[in-house]
Design an enzyme around this catalytic site. Structure first.
Site, PDB file in Angstrom:
ATOM      1  N   ALA A 241       0.354  -8.134  10.642  1.00  0.00           N
ATOM      2  CA  ALA A 241      -0.670  -8.140   9.584  1.00  0.00           C
ATOM      3  C   ALA A 241      -0.268  -7.233   8.426  1.00  0.00           C
ATOM      4  O   ALA A 241      -1.016  -7.076   7.462  1.00  0.00           O
ATOM      5  CB  ALA A 241      -2.010  -7.678  10.139  1.00  0.00           C
TER       6      ALA A 241
ATOM      7  N   CYS B 244      -2.136   2.935   9.215  1.00  0.00           N
ATOM      8  CA  CYS B 244      -3.163   2.003   8.727  1.00  0.00           C
ATOM      9  C   CYS B 244      -4.330   1.873   9.694  1.00  0.00           C
ATOM     10  O   CYS B 244      -5.435   1.537   9.291  1.00  0.00           O
ATOM     11  CB  CYS B 244      -2.614   0.589   8.563  1.00  0.00           C
ATOM     12  SG  CYS B 244      -1.181   0.429   7.546  1.00  0.00           S
TER      13      CYS B 244
ATOM     14  N   HIS C 163       0.874  -1.177   0.000  1.00  0.00           N
ATOM     15  CA  HIS C 163       0.000   0.000   0.000  1.00  0.00           C
ATOM     16  C   HIS C 163       0.912   1.229   0.000  1.00  0.00           C
ATOM     17  O   HIS C 163       1.962   1.221   0.643  1.00  0.00           O
ATOM     18  CB  HIS C 163      -0.845   0.067   1.279  1.00  0.00           C
ATOM     19  CG  HIS C 163      -2.102  -0.747   1.263  1.00  0.00           C
ATOM     20  ND1 HIS C 163      -2.562  -1.422   2.378  1.00  0.00           N
ATOM     21  CD2 HIS C 163      -3.024  -0.967   0.284  1.00  0.00           C
ATOM     22  CE1 HIS C 163      -3.700  -2.025   2.080  1.00  0.00           C
ATOM     23  NE2 HIS C 163      -4.002  -1.769   0.824  1.00  0.00           N
TER      24      HIS C 163
END
Ligand code: ARG
Length: 292
Positions: A259, A265, A171
């Site tokens: 994760a 995030c 991301h």
């Protein structure tokens, strides 16, 4: 287009980690044999929440949902722009079920939700970040470049697409972090030559992060005014940020790194522009002015 219903002050959406865990593997950080410690995850999340409040932001919560372990990563709920939110179209089916809950939260809190054409994957503020008035869009691993273009047309803003080439930085918010208009930190190893040139051409002051600190999610910071909150393990970056007039703060977030996520995030700015938008931007070069 109207103002965000949260426009009056820095506001952040979070989701408690009640049902958080490593239940599937959709990025190279995740390994079901390395589960998250629930108690520690809760403590780390609570501490992050406190630091965000201490920085002067209001924290709003979304209800956690059993069976949706990644709902804690509210950055992926959508992209907020004024009173509109472009909802995410998650690439992986494991996360696609989050969308109705995210949509419901936004609708109940006064946002207008926009649906991207279904064929474009898009993972919200994980892959679309404003730096000043320019929207930087990370594509290939999770989001499609065409989705960012669609958003640019809708919002009438300039979009700079940057390809993500390193699966660990899947991301954009894992490798690029706007700090103020014209100022951002980034991990060069996550981009190709075109992407690097695009960043250099559109961000006046780029602060590179080392491989070691990028791996500790240094770029995944929550920025509220001058305050920059990161995971532990980025001392070099913190020194550099202090020299530039920012106030870096660290807090352990290792349970979420399992994760593939960290501070940024776990949050979504709700006040209409991203952290480095045109409203709450600190002046990185000067000291705050004193009345006397
Ligand atoms: N496990 C989540 C995923 O792979 C982590 C999401 C992290 N979010 C972010 N904005 N980088 O989708």
């Amino acid at each position: 287009m109207g103002r965000s219903p949260f426009a009056d002050r820095p506001s952040v959406l979070m989701c408690p980690p009640e049902y958080y865990g490593i239940e599937y593997e959709i990025n190279p950080w995740m390994d079901r044999r390395r589960p998250a410690d629930h108690h520690r995850a809760v403590q780390q999340w609570e501490r992050l929440r406190e630091l965000i409040s201490d920085a002067g932001a209001e924290v709003y919560l979304m209800d956690p949902v059993p069976g949706l372990p990644d709902l804690v990563f509210t950055a992926n709920a959508g992209l907020v722009f004024q009173d509109q939110v472009v909802l995410s179209n998650f690439r992986y089916r494991q996360r696609q079920r989050e969308r109705p809950y995210q949509k419901q939260w936004f609708v109940q809190h006064g946002f207008r939700t926009l649906d991207l054409p279904e064929q474009f994957h898009f993972e919200g503020a994980g892959d679309a970040l404003f730096c000043g008035e320019t929207l930087f869009g990370g594509y290939r691993i999770r989001s499609h470049a065409a989705g960012h273009q669609w958003i640019g047309q809708r919002f009438g803003c300039q979009v700079i697409p940057v390809e993500l080439v390193n699966p660990f930085y899947y991301h954009l918010d894992t490798c690029f972090c706007p700090l103020a208009p014209g100022v951002a930190m980034y991990f060069p190893g996550a981009f190709d030559q075109y992407g690097l040139r695009a960043l250099e051409a559109h961000v006046e002051q780029l602060i590179p992060v080392s491989v070691e600190e990028a791996r500790a999610f240094a770029c995944n910071a929550v920025v509220i005014g001058r305050r920059v909150i990161t995971n532990t393990g980025c001392p070099r970056l913190h020194r550099q940020l202090r020299r530039l007039g920012f106030e870096p703060v660290e807090t352990p977030l290792g349970e979420f790194v399992k994760a593939g996520g960290s501070a940024k995030c776990l949050t979504l700015r709700l006040d209409g522009e991203e952290a480095a938008g045109w409203k709450h931007a600190p002046d990185a070069q000067t000291e705050p002015s004193h009345p006397e």
